[in-house]
Design a protein around this motif. Sequence first.
Motif, PDB file in Angstrom:
ATOM      1  N   MET A   1      -6.397 -13.589  -0.265  1.00  0.00           N
ATOM      2  CA  MET A   1      -6.347 -12.180   0.115  1.00  0.00           C
ATOM      3  C   MET A   1      -7.747 -11.596   0.285  1.00  0.00           C
ATOM      4  SD  MET A   1      -4.212  -9.176  -1.807  1.00  0.00           S
ATOM      5  CE  MET A   1      -3.937  -7.593  -1.060  1.00  0.00           C
ATOM      6  N   ILE A   2      -8.647 -11.928  -0.649  1.00  0.00           N
ATOM      7  CA  ILE A   2     -10.024 -11.433  -0.591  1.00  0.00           C
ATOM      8  C   ILE A   2     -10.744 -12.008   0.620  1.00  0.00           C
ATOM      9  CG2 ILE A   2     -12.276 -11.540  -1.735  1.00  0.00           C
ATOM     10  CD1 ILE A   2     -10.854 -11.235  -4.403  1.00  0.00           C
ATOM     11  N   ILE A   3     -10.646 -13.331   0.773  1.00  0.00           N
ATOM     12  CA  ILE A   3     -11.327 -14.009   1.880  1.00  0.00           C
ATOM     13  C   ILE A   3     -10.790 -13.526   3.217  1.00  0.00           C
ATOM     14  CG2 ILE A   3     -11.850 -16.233   2.934  1.00  0.00           C
ATOM     15  CD1 ILE A   3     -13.209 -15.785   0.260  1.00  0.00           C
ATOM     16  N   ARG A   4      -9.483 -13.369   3.294  1.00  0.00           N
ATOM     17  CA  ARG A   4      -8.841 -12.934   4.544  1.00  0.00           C
ATOM     18  C   ARG A   4      -9.332 -11.535   4.953  1.00  0.00           C
ATOM     19  NH1 ARG A   4      -7.048 -14.027   9.430  1.00  0.00           N
ATOM     20  NH2 ARG A   4      -5.182 -12.860  10.033  1.00  0.00           N
ATOM     21  N   PHE A 207     -10.930  -5.045  -8.377  1.00  0.00           N
ATOM     22  CA  PHE A 207     -12.299  -4.685  -8.773  1.00  0.00           C
ATOM     23  C   PHE A 207     -13.293  -5.742  -8.301  1.00  0.00           C
ATOM     24  CE2 PHE A 207     -15.769  -5.105 -11.930  1.00  0.00           C
ATOM     25  CZ  PHE A 207     -16.432  -3.909 -11.629  1.00  0.00           C
ATOM     26  N   ALA A 208     -12.906  -7.023  -8.448  1.00  0.00           N
ATOM     27  CA  ALA A 208     -13.784  -8.107  -7.989  1.00  0.00           C
ATOM     28  C   ALA A 208     -14.032  -7.990  -6.484  1.00  0.00           C
ATOM     29  CB  ALA A 208     -13.154  -9.462  -8.320  1.00  0.00           C
ATOM     30  N   TYR A 209     -12.985  -7.638  -5.746  1.00  0.00           N
ATOM     31  CA  TYR A 209     -13.124  -7.468  -4.299  1.00  0.00           C
ATOM     32  C   TYR A 209     -14.089  -6.331  -3.968  1.00  0.00           C
ATOM     33  CZ  TYR A 209     -11.940  -6.555   0.570  1.00  0.00           C
ATOM     34  OH  TYR A 209     -12.007  -6.348   1.933  1.00  0.00           O
ATOM     35  N   MET A 246     -21.061   1.749   5.833  1.00  0.00           N
ATOM     36  CA  MET A 246     -19.830   2.540   5.716  1.00  0.00           C
ATOM     37  C   MET A 246     -18.700   1.957   6.553  1.00  0.00           C
ATOM     38  SD  MET A 246     -21.037   6.524   5.312  1.00  0.00           S
ATOM     39  CE  MET A 246     -22.163   6.568   6.717  1.00  0.00           C
ATOM     40  N   THR A 247     -19.057   1.390   7.708  1.00  0.00           N
ATOM     41  CA  THR A 247     -18.034   0.735   8.537  1.00  0.00           C
ATOM     42  C   THR A 247     -17.452  -0.467   7.804  1.00  0.00           C
ATOM     43  OG1 THR A 247     -19.147   1.425  10.574  1.00  0.00           O
ATOM     44  CG2 THR A 247     -17.572  -0.385  10.747  1.00  0.00           C
ATOM     45  N   PHE A 248     -18.328  -1.256   7.211  1.00  0.00           N
ATOM     46  CA  PHE A 248     -17.874  -2.438   6.465  1.00  0.00           C
ATOM     47  C   PHE A 248     -16.970  -2.011   5.312  1.00  0.00           C
ATOM     48  CE2 PHE A 248     -17.992  -6.037   3.653  1.00  0.00           C
ATOM     49  CZ  PHE A 248     -18.090  -7.134   4.494  1.00  0.00           C
ATOM     50  N   PHE A 249     -17.358  -0.958   4.606  1.00  0.00           N
ATOM     51  CA  PHE A 249     -16.547  -0.488   3.476  1.00  0.00           C
ATOM     52  C   PHE A 249     -15.181  -0.004   3.944  1.00  0.00           C
ATOM     53  CE2 PHE A 249     -15.060   2.932   0.695  1.00  0.00           C
ATOM     54  CZ  PHE A 249     -14.991   2.254  -0.518  1.00  0.00           C
ATOM     55  N   GLY A 250     -15.166   0.843   4.981  1.00  0.00           N
ATOM     56  CA  GLY A 250     -13.904   1.385   5.470  1.00  0.00           C
ATOM     57  C   GLY A 250     -12.929   0.322   5.942  1.00  0.00           C
ATOM     58  N   LEU A 251     -13.437  -0.640   6.705  1.00  0.00           N
ATOM     59  CA  LEU A 251     -12.572  -1.712   7.204  1.00  0.00           C
ATOM     60  C   LEU A 251     -12.132  -2.645   6.083  1.00  0.00           C
ATOM     61  CD1 LEU A 251     -14.349  -2.674  10.568  1.00  0.00           C
ATOM     62  CD2 LEU A 251     -12.170  -1.483  10.296  1.00  0.00           C
ATOM     63  N   SER A 252     -13.046  -2.946   5.159  1.00  0.00           N
ATOM     64  CA  SER A 252     -12.732  -3.926   4.109  1.00  0.00           C
ATOM     65  C   SER A 252     -11.641  -3.423   3.170  1.00  0.00           C
ATOM     66  CB  SER A 252     -13.989  -4.283   3.309  1.00  0.00           C
ATOM     67  OG  SER A 252     -14.518  -3.138   2.659  1.00  0.00           O
ATOM     68  N   ILE A 253     -11.711  -2.146   2.761  1.00  0.00           N
ATOM     69  CA  ILE A 253     -10.660  -1.638   1.865  1.00  0.00           C
ATOM     70  C   ILE A 253      -9.335  -1.501   2.621  1.00  0.00           C
ATOM     71  CG2 ILE A 253     -12.266  -0.450   0.323  1.00  0.00           C
ATOM     72  CD1 ILE A 253     -11.431   2.185   1.680  1.00  0.00           C
ATOM     73  N   SER A 254      -9.417  -1.223   3.916  1.00  0.00           N
ATOM     74  CA  SER A 254      -8.193  -1.080   4.713  1.00  0.00           C
ATOM     75  C   SER A 254      -7.486  -2.420   4.884  1.00  0.00           C
ATOM     76  CB  SER A 254      -8.525  -0.484   6.088  1.00  0.00           C
ATOM     77  OG  SER A 254      -9.120   0.782   5.959  1.00  0.00           O
ATOM     78  N   TYR A 255      -8.239  -3.443   5.274  1.00  0.00           N
ATOM     79  CA  TYR A 255      -7.639  -4.766   5.470  1.00  0.00           C
ATOM     80  C   TYR A 255      -7.110  -5.330   4.148  1.00  0.00           C
ATOM     81  CZ  TYR A 255      -9.294  -5.142  10.292  1.00  0.00           C
ATOM     82  OH  TYR A 255      -9.501  -4.945  11.637  1.00  0.00           O
ATOM     83  N   TYR A 256      -7.815  -5.085   3.067  1.00  0.00           N
ATOM     84  CA  TYR A 256      -7.350  -5.561   1.754  1.00  0.00           C
ATOM     85  C   TYR A 256      -6.029  -4.885   1.390  1.00  0.00           C
ATOM     86  CZ  TYR A 256      -7.463  -6.759  -3.229  1.00  0.00           C
ATOM     87  OH  TYR A 256      -7.166  -7.239  -4.487  1.00  0.00           O
ATOM     88  N   TYR A 257      -5.956  -3.571   1.624  1.00  0.00           N
ATOM     89  CA  TYR A 257      -4.746  -2.828   1.255  1.00  0.00           C
ATOM     90  C   TYR A 257      -3.568  -3.208   2.155  1.00  0.00           C
ATOM     91  CZ  TYR A 257      -1.635   1.100   0.391  1.00  0.00           C
ATOM     92  OH  TYR A 257      -0.543   1.871   0.068  1.00  0.00           O
ATOM     93  N   PHE A 258      -3.807  -3.342   3.449  1.00  0.00           N
ATOM     94  CA  PHE A 258      -2.707  -3.629   4.372  1.00  0.00           C
ATOM     95  C   PHE A 258      -2.232  -5.075   4.274  1.00  0.00           C
ATOM     96  CE2 PHE A 258      -4.632  -0.067   7.080  1.00  0.00           C
ATOM     97  CZ  PHE A 258      -3.760   0.855   6.541  1.00  0.00           C
TER      98      PHE A 258
END
Length: 260
Positions: A1-4, A207-209, A246-258
């Motif tokens: 999930m993290i890697i993806r 949290f690790a992610y 900020m782009t990396f943060f926004g996309l990363s939390i979104s992809y992790y959640y979805f």
Amino acid sequence: MIIRALEKTTKAIIFNPLTLLPMLIAVIIAKVSTNLTSFIFERPISEMLLYYETVMSSDFISIFLARYPIEILVMFLSIFIVLLVIVLGLVSLVNYAKGKSIVDSINDSFINFKKAFFLTFFGIIILFLSLISFVIIQSIFNFIYNIFPADINNILSLFILPLIMFIIFVIYLTKLSFVLPASQDNNIREAIKSSWEFTDNKFVNAFAYLLIVMIIIGILTIIITNMGIFLELNFIFEAIADIIGMTFFGLSISYYYFNK
């Protein structure tokens, strides 16, 4: 999930640079707003420095509030505008991660301006509650310092207090970092609940992610800002670092959640 999630974030930024557009707009507006506020505060700061001894011997806060109400109002308004445009940019990235085009994502974020407004307000409340929590804990420890001997007080101030504050920070960060993607299909109240419940069974993993994401953003920021120093283009490269981070943060939390 993290890697993806990290893989999808990296590919989105590299192969579709338009994903940087929302935060580019946000950073430009934020820079203009910040510089305008700095310009407005030049006179108050100059006067405070000129009459430093007189001001410091009086009620500084009362004097500042009485003499510069407009400047203070502009400062708070500027801070809110900066936070709001950043939230709008992040909401656009959430929309993109959900499958919309970047143009449609930006349009939808402005159409749902009311939601971004309340998300910004929510962020300010969380910050305020965090500060209150830290002040309360500090006050409790100050009271305890008067009871225990110096050796125990040293242990409390060097280890116990920082540990408690770190734990509170970790809880706030992990539990509420996914409110933005959760707000895609929910109102603000349901988004907070969804973000909180999302990490119930995978708190350590989440949290690790987030920690990995912040480390990656930190490394990118160091590399980009050092390039700016080398090329003597600090202002431009600092802005680039903010946009990418900020782009990396926004996309990363979104992809992790979805990808739940």
